[in-house]
Enzyme design. Structure first.
Site, PDB file in Angstrom:
ATOM      1  N   GLU A 273       0.705  -1.189   0.152  1.00  0.00           N
ATOM      2  CA  GLU A 273      -0.165  -0.076  -0.051  1.00  0.00           C
ATOM      3  C   GLU A 273       0.850   1.246  -0.043  1.00  0.00           C
ATOM      4  OE1 GLU A 273      -3.242   0.227  -0.164  1.00  0.00           O
ATOM      5  OE2 GLU A 273      -3.713  -1.979   0.301  1.00  0.00           O
ATOM      6  N   CYS A 307      -2.269   9.107   2.135  1.00  0.00           N
ATOM      7  CA  CYS A 307      -2.078   8.610   0.824  1.00  0.00           C
ATOM      8  C   CYS A 307      -3.041   9.119  -0.279  1.00  0.00           C
ATOM      9  CB  CYS A 307      -1.702   7.276   1.077  1.00  0.00           C
ATOM     10  SG  CYS A 307      -3.262   6.481   1.644  1.00  0.00           S
TER      11      CYS A 307
HETATM   12  P1  NAD Z   1       8.149   5.215   4.820  1.00  0.00           P
HETATM   13  O1  NAD Z   1       8.252   4.546   3.521  1.00  0.00           O
HETATM   14  O2  NAD Z   1       9.256   6.232   5.154  1.00  0.00           O
HETATM   15  O3  NAD Z   1       7.988   4.315   5.787  1.00  0.00           O
HETATM   16  C1  NAD Z   1       6.888   3.205   5.926  1.00  0.00           C
HETATM   17  C2  NAD Z   1       7.511   2.222   7.106  1.00  0.00           C
HETATM   18  O4  NAD Z   1       8.210   1.408   6.457  1.00  0.00           O
HETATM   19  C3  NAD Z   1       7.840   2.456   8.139  1.00  0.00           C
HETATM   20  O5  NAD Z   1       7.429   1.878   9.485  1.00  0.00           O
HETATM   21  C4  NAD Z   1       9.344   2.234   8.211  1.00  0.00           C
HETATM   22  O6  NAD Z   1      10.040   1.985   9.138  1.00  0.00           O
HETATM   23  C5  NAD Z   1       9.464   0.687   7.508  1.00  0.00           C
HETATM   24  N1  NAD Z   1      10.690   0.698   6.638  1.00  0.00           N
HETATM   25  C6  NAD Z   1      11.401   1.200   6.206  1.00  0.00           C
HETATM   26  N2  NAD Z   1      12.546   0.599   5.687  1.00  0.00           N
HETATM   27  C7  NAD Z   1      12.312  -0.680   5.908  1.00  0.00           C
HETATM   28  C8  NAD Z   1      13.026  -1.895   6.042  1.00  0.00           C
HETATM   29  N3  NAD Z   1      14.112  -2.031   5.162  1.00  0.00           N
HETATM   30  N4  NAD Z   1      12.211  -3.125   6.443  1.00  0.00           N
HETATM   31  C9  NAD Z   1      11.328  -3.025   6.961  1.00  0.00           C
HETATM   32  N5  NAD Z   1      10.478  -1.806   7.228  1.00  0.00           N
HETATM   33  C10 NAD Z   1      11.121  -0.633   6.813  1.00  0.00           C
HETATM   34  O7  NAD Z   1       7.006   6.048   4.687  1.00  0.00           O
HETATM   35  P2  NAD Z   1       6.262   6.971   5.520  1.00  0.00           P
HETATM   36  O8  NAD Z   1       6.909   8.415   5.551  1.00  0.00           O
HETATM   37  O9  NAD Z   1       6.150   6.324   7.125  1.00  0.00           O
HETATM   38  O10 NAD Z   1       4.664   7.355   5.249  1.00  0.00           O
HETATM   39  C11 NAD Z   1       4.226   8.054   4.293  1.00  0.00           C
HETATM   40  C12 NAD Z   1       4.211   7.115   2.912  1.00  0.00           C
HETATM   41  O11 NAD Z   1       3.460   6.126   3.067  1.00  0.00           O
HETATM   42  C13 NAD Z   1       3.648   7.991   1.643  1.00  0.00           C
HETATM   43  O12 NAD Z   1       4.439   7.826   0.654  1.00  0.00           O
HETATM   44  C14 NAD Z   1       2.092   7.670   1.636  1.00  0.00           C
HETATM   45  O13 NAD Z   1       1.521   8.001   0.449  1.00  0.00           O
HETATM   46  C15 NAD Z   1       2.225   6.110   1.952  1.00  0.00           C
HETATM   47  N6  NAD Z   1       1.173   5.521   2.454  1.00  0.00           N
HETATM   48  C16 NAD Z   1       0.369   4.740   1.758  1.00  0.00           C
HETATM   49  C17 NAD Z   1      -0.957   4.286   2.268  1.00  0.00           C
HETATM   50  C18 NAD Z   1      -1.933   3.445   1.349  1.00  0.00           C
HETATM   51  O14 NAD Z   1      -2.736   2.547   1.709  1.00  0.00           O
HETATM   52  N7  NAD Z   1      -1.572   3.340  -0.085  1.00  0.00           N
HETATM   53  C19 NAD Z   1      -1.435   4.492   3.465  1.00  0.00           C
HETATM   54  C20 NAD Z   1      -0.517   5.639   4.165  1.00  0.00           C
HETATM   55  C21 NAD Z   1       0.479   6.032   3.777  1.00  0.00           C
END
Ligand code: NAD
Length: 520
Positions: A273, A307
Site C-alpha cells: 500500500e 496517501c
Molecule cells: P516510509 O516508506 O518512510 O516508511 C513506511 C514504513 O516502512 C515505516 O514503518 C518504516 O520504518 C518502514 N521501513 C523502512 N525501511 C524498512 C525496511 N528495510 N524493512 C522494514 N521496514 C522498513 O513511509 P512514511 O513516511 O512512514 O509514510 C508516508 C508514505 O506512506 C507516503 O508515501 C504515503 O503515500 C504512504 N502511505 C500509503 C498508504 C496506502 O494505503 N497506499 C497509506 C498510508 C501511507
C-alpha cells in the site's frame, strides 16, 4: 491564511497516564507481556508543540527472534480456534477501542499531528474494521464447483496462513494496523507489527488497550505482537524471514520496492500500500460548491499527509480562473494551529524533514516554470515553536513537471487546465502512481467515461466525492507504483489465508481428469 496560536495541552499527561504510556516504554510486546528490551532509546516529540511525549527502548534483533518464535508457536494453537470464536475476541477488542476512543484519538493527534477530529476518525476506523471482521469470521467462504468426473465433489477452502508481518506508515499510526491485524486474527493468523519509528507511542498504547481482552480470553501469547525497532534490527531481516508468509507494508513507493524485492526473492507474499498522486477532475457543469469543499478537505486535511490527499486538480479551461479564485478565498479561512485546538483545520507536518521536502518541492515548481498562487511559507512565533507548521500551497503547473509526477507528502495542490474530457482523463492517469481519483460532474456521459475501462486507472475512482478518505467496506489500494495491494473490506481477507482446492472421490472407480487413459 488565518493562523491560530496553540492552546496549552493541559490534559495530555492524564491521557498518557490512562493509556499506560510511561516516560520510558518497552518497544516489544508478545500480547500481554512486555519484553525487557535493551535496544537503542528513541524519543518521541510532538510536532504540535515540540514537547517530549515519552521514550521507547526499541526492540533488538534478539527480541525480534523471541517474538517470531513465540508467534509461530501461538499460530499452531490459534489456527485451531474456530473462526467465530476468534471473531468474538475481535468483537471485544472493538469494545475496548470504543472505551479508549477519546484518549487514543488524542494521542494520535498529539504524536502524529493530525487534528483531533481526524484522530477520533482514525480510531473509529479501527472500531469499524473490528465490526466488519466479526461478521467476516462467519463468512470465510469458499466456492463449490461441479466435478467433470462422476461421484466426485470439488470445493475450495481457506485455511489460516501463518504470521502476518505488518509494517505501517507514520500518517495512520493505528488504523493501518487494525485493517490488517483484525482480518488476520479472524483468519486464524498471528500478527507481528513493526510501526513507524515516528509514532511508536501510538502502537504501544494500542497494545496496552487490547492486552486485557487477550488475557481474559486466554489468547495464546504471541498471537498479537509488537516489535518497535529500527530498520537495523527489524528491517530487511523481517522482510527476508521465511517464517513470515505475508508482509503487509504501507509506506512510500521507495520502501515498497525494497519490500517487494526482498519478499519476492523468497517467493513470500507481499501486500503493498504505497504512495499516491491523486487528482480531481472538475468539469464545466460540476457542482462547484461541493467540489470546493472536497478539494479543500482533500488538499489541506491531515496537512496533505494522507496517501489519498488531493495533489492535482484538473480543471476545465472555461471555469479555471473562477474556481481558482474560489479556492484561494477558501484557503484564506483555513485555520492552522495546534491540532488539539477544536478550531484548527490544519495541524503541523510530522517533522522538520517533511518541512524541508515541502519547501524544496516549492522551489522545484518554480525552477520548472510553475507559479505559486498562495501559501508555501513556514510559520514561526508563539504556537509554532515546533517548526513544523506551514501554510498550504496552491501552484499552477504542467502535469509533466518532474516534481508534479512525484508524491510530495505535504499540502501542495497543483492546478492544471484541460479542454476535453479525454485530455482530462489522460492527464489524470499520466503519473507513475494509481491510488485515488475523482470527477466532479453532473454529466452522465462524462462520469461514465471516467469509470470506463479506458477511464481512470486508479484503485479508487469516485464521482462527486473527493479523493481523500475511504469507507472500510470497500477494498482499499491502488495500481502501478501504489503497489497493487488491497486491504480492509470486500474480499481483501483472502490474501491472509491459504487457499486449498479439494476433490473428493466417493465412487468405486478412479477416472482421471481430461479423460486420460492410464491402465496398469
Ligand atoms: P516510509 O516508506 O518512510 O516508511 C513506511 C514504513 O516502512 C515505516 O514503518 C518504516 O520504518 C518502514 N521501513 C523502512 N525501511 C524498512 C525496511 N528495510 N524493512 C522494514 N521496514 C522498513 O513511509 P512514511 O513516511 O512512514 O509514510 C508516508 C508514505 O506512506 C507516503 O508515501 C504515503 O503515500 C504512504 N502511505 C500509503 C498508504 C496506502 O494505503 N497506499 C497509506 C498510508 C501511507
Amino acid at each position: 491564511m488565518s493562523t491560530l496560536t496553540a492552546t496549552p495541552v493541559s490534559d495530555i499527561s492524564e491521557v498518557l497516564q490512562r493509556l499506560g504510556i510511561e516516560q520510558v516504554n518497552s518497544g516489544a510486546c508478545t500480547g500481554t507481556q512486555w519484553l525487557n528490551t535493551t535496544g537503542e532509546t528513541i524519543d518521541s516529540f510532538s510536532p504540535a508543540d515540540g514537547q517530549l511525549i515519552g521514550s521507547i527502548k526499541q526492540a533488538t534483533a534478539a527480541d525480534y527472534e523471541t517474538i517470531i518464535a513465540l508467534s509461530q508457536q501461538a499460530f499452531n494453537e490459534w489456527r485451531l480456534v474456530p473462526a467465530p470464536k476468534r471473531g468474538e475476541v475481535v468483537r471485544q477488542i472493538g469494545n475496548a477501542l470504543r472505551e479508549a476512543k477519546d484518549d487514543l484519538g488524542k494521542l494520535v493527534s498529539y504524536e502524529m499531528g493530525k487534528i483531533y477530529q481526524e484522530g477520533l476518525g482514525e480510531v473509529q476506523e479501527m472500531i469499524d474494521i473490528c465490526d466488519f471482521a466479526v461478521g467476516l469470521s462467519r463468512q470465510l467462504n469458499g466456492f463449490t464447483m461441479h466435478s467433470e468426473r462422476p461421484r466426485h465433489r470439488m470445493y475450495e477452502q481457506y485455511h489460516p496462513l501463518g504470521i502476518v508481518g505488518v509494517i505501517s506508515a507514520f500518517n495512520f499510526p493505528v488504523a493501518v494496523w487494525s485493517w490488517n491485524a483484525m482480518l488476520a486474527m479472524v483468519c486464524g493468523d498471528t500478527v507481528v507489527w513493526k510501526p513507524s519509528s515516528k509514532v511508536m507511542l501510538c502502537a504501544i498504547a494500542v497494545h496496552k488497550i487490547i492486552a486485557g481482552v487477550l488475557r481474559e480470553n486466554n489468547v495464546p501469547e504471541g498471537t498479537v505482537c509488537l516489535v518497535a525497532g529500527n530498520s537495523k534490527n527489524v528491517g530487511d531481516n523481517f522482510l527476508a524471514d521465511k517464517r513470515v508468509p505475508l508482509i503487509s507494508a504501507t509506506g512510500s513507493t521507495n520502501v515498497g520496492k525494497r519490500v517487494g524485492r526482498i519478499v519476492g526473492e523468497r517467493l513470500g507474499r507481499s501486500l503493498l500500500e504505497l504512495g499516491g498522486n491523486n487528482a480531481i477532475i472538475i468539469t464545466p457543469d460540476a457542482d462547484q460548491e461541493m467540489a470546493l469543499r472536497a478539494v479543500v478537505f482533500g488538499a489541506v486535511g491531515t496537512c496533505g499527509q494522507r496517501c489519498t490527499s488531493t495533489r492535482r486538480l484538473i480543471i476545465h479551461e472555461s471555469i479555471y480562473e473562477a474556481f481558482k479564485q474560489k479556492l484561494v478565498n477558501a484557503y484564506k479561512h483555513v485555520k492552522i494551529g495546534n491540532p488539539l485546538n477544536p478550531a484548527t483545520l490544519v495541524g503541523p507536518l510530522i517533522d522538520k524533514n517533511a518541512v524541508n521536502d515541502f519547501t524544496n518541492a516549492i522551489a522545484e515548481v518554480k525552477k520548472e516554470g510553475g507559479s505559486i498562487v498562495c501559501g508555501g511559507e513556514l510559520l514561526s512565533g508563539p504556537g509554532y515553536e515546533s517548526g513544523c507548521y506551514v501554510t498550504p500551497c496552491i501552484a499552477e503547473v504542467e502535469n509533466h513537471y518532474k516534481i508534479v509526477q512525484h508524491e510530495t507528502f505535504a499540502p501542495i495542490l497543483y492546478l492544471i487546465k484541460y479542454s476535453t474530457i479525454e485530455q482530462a482523463i489522460h492527464l489524470q492517469n499520466d503519473v507513475p502512481q494509481g491510488l485515488s481519483s475523482a470527477i466532479f460532474s453532473n454529466s452522465m456521459r462524462e462520469t461514465e467515461r471516467f469509470l470506463a475501462a479506458d477511464g481512470s486507472d486508479c484503485g479508487i475512482a469516485n464521482v462527486n466525492i473527493g479523493t481523500s478518505g475511504a469507507e472500510i467496506g470497500g477494498a482499499f489500494g491502488g495500481e502501478k507504483e501504489t503497489g497493487g495491494g488491497r486491504e480492509s473490506g470486500s474480499d481483501s481477507w483472502k490474501i491472509y489465508m491459504r487457499r486449498q482446492t479439494n476433490t473428493i472421490n466417493y465412487g468405486t472407480d478412479l477416472p482421471l481428469a481430461q479423460g486420460i487413459k492410464f491402465e496398469i
